[in-house]
Design an enzyme around this catalytic site. Structure first.
Site, PDB file in Angstrom:
ATOM      1  N   HIS A 174       3.059   4.808  -7.981  1.00 46.29           N
ATOM      2  CA  HIS A 174       2.987   3.526  -8.676  1.00 46.29           C
ATOM      3  C   HIS A 174       4.172   2.624  -8.330  1.00 46.29           C
ATOM      4  O   HIS A 174       4.115   1.420  -8.571  1.00 46.29           O
ATOM      5  CB  HIS A 174       2.887   3.738 -10.197  1.00 46.29           C
ATOM      6  N   SER A 219      11.551   6.014 -12.224  1.00 51.08           N
ATOM      7  CA  SER A 219      10.383   6.530 -11.517  1.00 51.08           C
ATOM      8  C   SER A 219      10.710   6.858 -10.071  1.00 51.08           C
ATOM      9  O   SER A 219      11.290   6.045  -9.349  1.00 51.08           O
ATOM     10  CB  SER A 219       9.243   5.511 -11.553  1.00 51.08           C
ATOM     11  N   ASP A 239       0.447  10.796  -8.336  1.00 50.59           N
ATOM     12  CA  ASP A 239       1.503   9.795  -8.475  1.00 50.59           C
ATOM     13  C   ASP A 239       2.710  10.106  -7.596  1.00 50.59           C
ATOM     14  O   ASP A 239       3.852  10.026  -8.038  1.00 50.59           O
ATOM     15  CB  ASP A 239       1.930   9.653  -9.937  1.00 50.59           C
TER      16      ASP A 239
END
Length: 632
Positions: free
Chosen positions: A183, A292, A214
Site C-alpha cells: 500500500h 508502514s 501487502d
C-alpha cells in the site's frame, strides 16, 4: 462500537482531492479499515496521530466527508462475510506441531547465493544487547520511502486522478533489493528512497507487488546507494511475550524512530489492504503513520516481520500488526519461482464446524474432528474433486479439529486455512475426507481465488466501453467506493458481497453513467445498473460486450437489457454517427480502453449454455454466521 484498522503509510493530499485509498465498508460489519499516509512537508499539530472515522454509518464514505480530513481514509474492503476474519486459536488444546510447514517457509533464509533460484538470507545470529538497540549498525538498513501516486478514476475510467505523495519505510534484504508494504507504493508514478543520515534520494523500481499479503519488492540500481550497506538478517517466528522493536520513519519528525513492545498474539489475521486472512503477529509497540514497511526486530537484531497496520477502537489500545517472516518468505520465493508474484492459493470451499455430537453422528464421523464442506466455488479446482457434505478430517496428514483448527506449536492451535497459505499457486494438497461414512484421500490443486468483484484492478486503468454516451465498466470494489453505497443500490451491493464467479473471467458489467446527448434522450438519469443482455445474448464480461457490439453491424437496433427488466434501445446507425461528437464534447480520447482493442477470445466457449443468471448466487445470512468456518 466502531473500530478502525489503520494502514500506516503517511500521505499528503490536497483538500480538493478525494481519498483514493478508501475501500468500501462491509455491510454486515461496522469495522473500518483506514489508510493514513504521512504528509510530505510541514506537519501541523493536528496531524499527530492517524485520523479515523468512527461512525457506524456506511455512508460516511462519501466524498465530502473524506475531503475534510487531513489524512485519507481506508474503509473495510467490501468483502463478503464469508471472508471476515475469525479467530480459531486455542492455546490449551494443541499437543501436536506443524513445524514442518514453518521450517519449509524458512528454507530460503540461508546465505545468499547467486546460483540459487530463490532469494536466500544469512541466518547467523547477530547478538545485540537490548539497551544498545538504537545504536545498532543494522538500523542503517532501514530507509525512508517517498512515493508519488496517481490512481485511476474508476468513475471516469478514461482518465486518472490528481497525483499525491506519501512517505513510508523500507529495509534492505540484499541483492540490491528492498522490502516495503504494497500500500506504500500502490498506483506509483515515482518511488524514491533515502538512507539514514543521507540527504540524497535515489529512484527505486517496484519489481513485484503482493496486494493480498501487502508486501512490495523494490530495487535500486544506483551503486552509490548500496555503498557500505548491510542487509538485514531474518529471524524465525517469535514466541509470545518476546520483546519486539519497530523501526521506521513515522510522522512527528524526519529521523528514524524506534518503539518497543512485546509480542501479544500470533494467529491468522485480516490484512486490510489485501482483503485476505494470513498469519500475523500482534504487538503492543507503537505503530504510527509512516511506519508502514519498516522492520520489526527481536533482541538479537533479527528482523521478525514488517509493520503494516494498527487496530484502533474505543475499547482497545496498543494493537499493532506485523507481517511475519513466514509470509515474507512465501512472497519472495513465489517471486523467484515464477518471475512474478502469483499470490496465495485457496481451497475454494465454505466450511462449517462440527462441534455438535449429533451432527457428527449424522455425518458418520466417529472422532471429534473434521469440518463440513457446505459449498464449493465453481471456479476452484476442488469443484471437480469434493462434494457438498464431505467432511475434511486432514490436510497433508495434519488432523483438522472440529473447530476448524490444526496444531500449530506447543500448546497452540491455529485456523485450518493457515496450512493452505503455506502452499504456492499450483501446488497439490492431499485431503483426508469422509464421504457418506467412508474415509478416502483425494488430491486437490490449490490456486488463488477468483473474485467476481475484484478488490484491486490489475493494470493502469480499468476497462471501459462507451456506446452513444453509455459508459460501461466492470463492477469493482474501487468503483463501489467512489460511487458510494447509496448510489450503487442494495441489489448490486448484495451481489458484490456474496455472489460467486461461475467461470473464470466472469464480470458484473454495469452502466456507470450516460453522457447526455440527443441520441440517448430519456436515458440520462441511468447510472450504476447491471447490464444483463445485449440483443438477447447474455453478457459474460466487458470484453464479451465489446465483441457483441462490434458484431452487431447488421442489426437495426442496439438493445440493452438491465436488471428488473429495464430496457434501453438505440438505433445503431444513429448511435454510431453520434459517438465521435460525444467523445469530443466530453474530452474523451477513445471509445474503449486499450485492452478492449485486442481480438476477443471466448474462454468459456460459444457452445456452452450460459442462460443462467451469472453472478446471481448470493450467500444467505445463515451461511455467513460467525459459527461457521469461512472460505478456506
Amino acid at each position: 462500537m466502531a473500530v478502525t484498522v489503520a494502514i500506516c503509510c503517511f500521505s499528503a493530499l490536497s483538500s480538493t482531492v478525494k481519498s483514493r485509498y478508501s475501500l468500501a465498508a462491509a455491510a454486515a460489519s461496522q469495522h473500518r479499515f483506514s489508510t493514513s499516509r504521512t504528509s510530505i512537508g510541514s506537519i501541523s499539530s493536528n496531524h499527530s496521530h492517524s485520523h479515523s472515522r468512527t461512525s457506524s454509518n456506511p455512508k460516511n464514505g462519501s466524498r465530502s466527508h473524506r475531503e475534510k480530513e487531513a489524512v485519507p481514509q481506508k474503509k473495510t474492503p467490501r468483502r463478503s462475510s464469508d471472508e471476515r476474519p475469525c479467530s480459531y486459536a486455542d492455546g490449551n488444546s494443541g499437543k501436536g506441531n506443524v513445524g514442518r510447514f514453518q521450517s519449509s517457509a524458512f528454507k530460503s533464509f540461508g546465505t545468499q547465493r547467486k546460483d540459487n533460484k530463490e532469494i536466500l538470507f544469512d541466518m547467523k545470529e547477530q547478538q545485540v544487547q537490548p539497551g544498545n538497540l538504537q545504536e545498532a549498525a543494522f538500523l542503517n538498513a532501514v530507509v525512508k520511502v517517498y512515493c508519488t501516486h496517481t490512481a485511476p478514476d474508476y468513475s471516469l475510467p478514461w482518465q486518472k486522478q490528481r497525483q499525491f505523495t506519501s512517505t513510508g519505510s523500507a529495509f534492505m534484504i540484499g541483492d540490491g533489493k528492498l522490502l516495503t508494504n504494497a500500500h506504500c507504493v500502490e498506483h506509483d508514478t515515482q518511488v524514491k528512497v533515502k538512507r539514514r543520515g543521507d540527504d540524497t534520494k535515489y529512484v527505486a523500481k517496484v519489481l513485484a507487488r503482493g496486494v493480498d499479503c501487502d508486501i512490495a519488492l523494490l530495487s535500486v540500481e544506483s551503486k552509490e546507494f548500496w555503498e557500505g550497506a548491510e542487509p538485514l538478517n531474518f529471524g524465525h517466528l517469535p514466541r509470545l511475550q518476546e520483546a519486539v522493536t519497530v523501526v521506521g520513519y513515522p510522522l512527528g519528525g524526519d529521523t528514524i524512530s524506534v518503539t518497543k513492545g512485546v509480542v501479544s498474539r500470533i494467529e491468522v489475521t485480516s490484512y486490510a489492504h489485501g482483503s485476505s486472512d494470513l498469519l500475523g503477529i500482534q504487538i503492543d509497540a507503537a505503530i504510527n503513520p509512516g511506519n508502514s514497511g519498516g522492520p520489526a526486530f527481536n533482541d538479537q537484531g533479527e528482523c521478525i516481520g514488517v509493520a503494516f497496520q494498527v487496530y484502533r477502537s474505543e475499547e482497545a489500545e496498543n494493537i499493532g500488526y506485523v507481517i511475519p517472516t513466514t509470509v515474507v518468505s512465501h512472497f519472495l520465493n513465489d517471486y523467484e519461482r515464477h518471475g512474478k508474484y502469483t499470490g496465495f492459493p485457496c481451497l475454494g470451499v465454505l466450511l462449517q464446524k462440527l462441534e455438535n455430537p449429533a451432527l457428527r453422528a449424522c455425518l458418520k464421523v466417529q472422532s471429534n474432528e473434521g469440518v463440513l464442506v457446505r459449498r464449493i466455488e465453481p471456479t476452484s479446482d476442488a469443484h471437480s474433486v469434493l462434494k457438498e457434505g464431505d467432511v475434511i478430517v486432514s490436510f497433508d496428514d495434519v488432523r483438522v479439529g472440529c473447530e476448524g483448527t490444526v496444531p500449530f506449536r506447543t500448546n497452540e492451535r491455529i485456523a485450518f486455512r493457515y496450512l493452505i497459505s503455506q502452499k504456492f499457486a499450483g501446488d497439490v494438497a492431499e485431503l483426508g475426507i469422509i464421504r457418506a461414512g467412508n474415509f478416502m484421500k483425494v488430491q486437490v490443486a490449490l490456486n488463488p481465488r477468483v473474485h467476481l468483484v475484484p478488490y484491486h484492478i490489475d493494470g493502469d486503468q480499468p476497462s471501459y466501453l462507451i456506446i452513444a454516451g453509455f459508459v460501461f465498466t466492470p463492477l469493482s470494489e474501487p468503483l463501489i467506493d467512489e460511487e458510494c453505497e447509496d448510489s450503487i443500490g442494495l441489489k448490486l451491493l448484495a451481489k458484490a458481497h456474496y455472489s460467486l464467479a461461475k467461470f473464470k473471467g466472469e464480470q458484473i458489467v454495469v452502466l456507470s453513467q450516460v453522457l447526455a446527448n440527443e441520441v440517448n434522450i430519456g436515458y440520462e438519469d441511468m447510472s450504476n445498473q447491471q447490464v444483463l443482455k445485449f440483443n438477447g445474448t447474455r453478457i459474460k464480461n466487458i470484453r464479451h460486450l465489446a465483441h457483441l457490439v462490434d458484431s452487431a453491424c447488421k442489426d437495426k437496433y442496439l438493445v440493452f437489457e438491465f436488471e428488473d427488466n429495464y430496457v434501453a434501445v438505440l438505433e445503431r446507425e444513429t448511435a454510431s454517427a453520434a459517438s465521435s461528437s460525444i467523445l469530443k464534447g466530453y474530452g474523451i480520447p477513445s471509445e474503449r480502453s486499450s485492452d478492449l482493442l485486442e481480438p476477443y477470445v471466448d474462454s468459456l466457449g460459444d457452445n456452452q449454455a450460459i442462460d443462467q443468471d451469472f453472478g446471481d448466487s448470493p450467500v444467505s445470512n445463515l451461511q455467513i454466521g460467525i459459527d461457521a468456518l469461512l472460505w478456506a
